[in-house]
Design a protein around this motif. Structure first.
Motif, PDB file in Angstrom:
ATOM      1  N   SER A 140      -1.880 -13.588  -5.420  1.00  0.00           N
ATOM      2  CA  SER A 140      -1.694 -12.566  -4.180  1.00  0.00           C
ATOM      3  C   SER A 140      -0.062 -12.708  -4.016  1.00  0.00           C
ATOM      4  N   LEU A 141       0.804 -13.667  -4.287  1.00  0.00           N
ATOM      5  CA  LEU A 141       2.196 -13.606  -4.270  1.00  0.00           C
ATOM      6  C   LEU A 141       3.070 -13.913  -5.426  1.00  0.00           C
ATOM      7  N   GLY A 142       2.385 -13.930  -6.239  1.00  0.00           N
ATOM      8  CA  GLY A 142       3.348 -14.441  -7.638  1.00  0.00           C
ATOM      9  C   GLY A 142       3.781 -15.774  -7.826  1.00  0.00           C
ATOM     10  N   ILE A 143       3.202 -16.789  -6.857  1.00  0.00           N
ATOM     11  CA  ILE A 143       3.677 -18.128  -6.590  1.00  0.00           C
ATOM     12  C   ILE A 143       2.516 -18.899  -6.995  1.00  0.00           C
ATOM     13  N   GLY A 144       2.644 -20.219  -7.429  1.00  0.00           N
ATOM     14  CA  GLY A 144       1.659 -21.050  -7.521  1.00  0.00           C
ATOM     15  C   GLY A 144       2.081 -22.292  -8.274  1.00  0.00           C
ATOM     16  N   LEU A 170      -3.563  -8.736 -15.294  1.00  0.00           N
ATOM     17  CA  LEU A 170      -4.322  -7.386 -15.376  1.00  0.00           C
ATOM     18  C   LEU A 170      -4.673  -6.500 -14.222  1.00  0.00           C
ATOM     19  N   ASN A 171      -4.668  -7.187 -13.202  1.00  0.00           N
ATOM     20  CA  ASN A 171      -5.034  -6.410 -11.843  1.00  0.00           C
ATOM     21  C   ASN A 171      -3.674  -5.682 -11.463  1.00  0.00           C
ATOM     22  N   TYR A 172      -2.555  -6.357 -11.791  1.00  0.00           N
ATOM     23  CA  TYR A 172      -1.419  -5.825 -11.341  1.00  0.00           C
ATOM     24  C   TYR A 172      -1.164  -4.806 -12.548  1.00  0.00           C
ATOM     25  N   TYR A 173      -1.493  -4.894 -13.789  1.00  0.00           N
ATOM     26  CA  TYR A 173      -1.137  -3.892 -14.465  1.00  0.00           C
ATOM     27  C   TYR A 173      -1.928  -2.496 -14.228  1.00  0.00           C
TER      28      TYR A 173
END
Length: 122
Positions: free
Chosen positions: A22-26, A64-67
């Motif tokens: 969701s935020l690109g952090i993890g 893939l979802n962002y792509y």
């Protein structure tokens, strides 16, 4: 590995996966501190474990979802893959020679500076 450890790791993974997608952090924000403060790993172990879970299949699922939504700059990503690999290899050799206590402080300062920039930028 005990049952509570397994449950803790599953929860850490689920939370990190959620924030990563969701935020690109993890990895840096969730996994490393959780492994240090909850699971009792030292900084080197936490960093190594975090890097080990960042495999192509894991990241590809979220990417893939962002792509599909048109939110991936493939050219930038492909160029950064090369330098990311070289930088990751060289810096891991360097950081493994540094005391874990120093690594923890550097990690904290970098996260603090980035967070302040994100909070106070327009």
């Amino acid at each position: 590995m005990t049952f509570p450890e397994i449950i803790s790791i599953l929860i850490i993974g689920a939370i990190a996966g959620f924030f990563s997608g969701s935020l690109g952090i993890g990895g840096a924000i969730i996994v490393v501190p959780s492994l240090v403060f909850i699971m009792g790993l030292n900084m080197h172990q936490a960093q190594g474990t975090s890097l080990a879970l960042m495999t192509i299949p894991v990241m590809a699922v979220a990417a893939l979802n962002y792509y599909r939504a048109g939110n991936v700059n493939i050219k930038y990503a492909l160029i950064m893959v090369i330098t990311f690999m070289v930088g990751g290899f060289l810096s891991s050799k360097f950081s493994l020679q540094m005391p874990a206590s120093i690594m923890k402080k550097i990690f904290g300062v970098i996260i603090l500076l980035v967070s302040l920039k994100m909070i106070f930028s327009k």
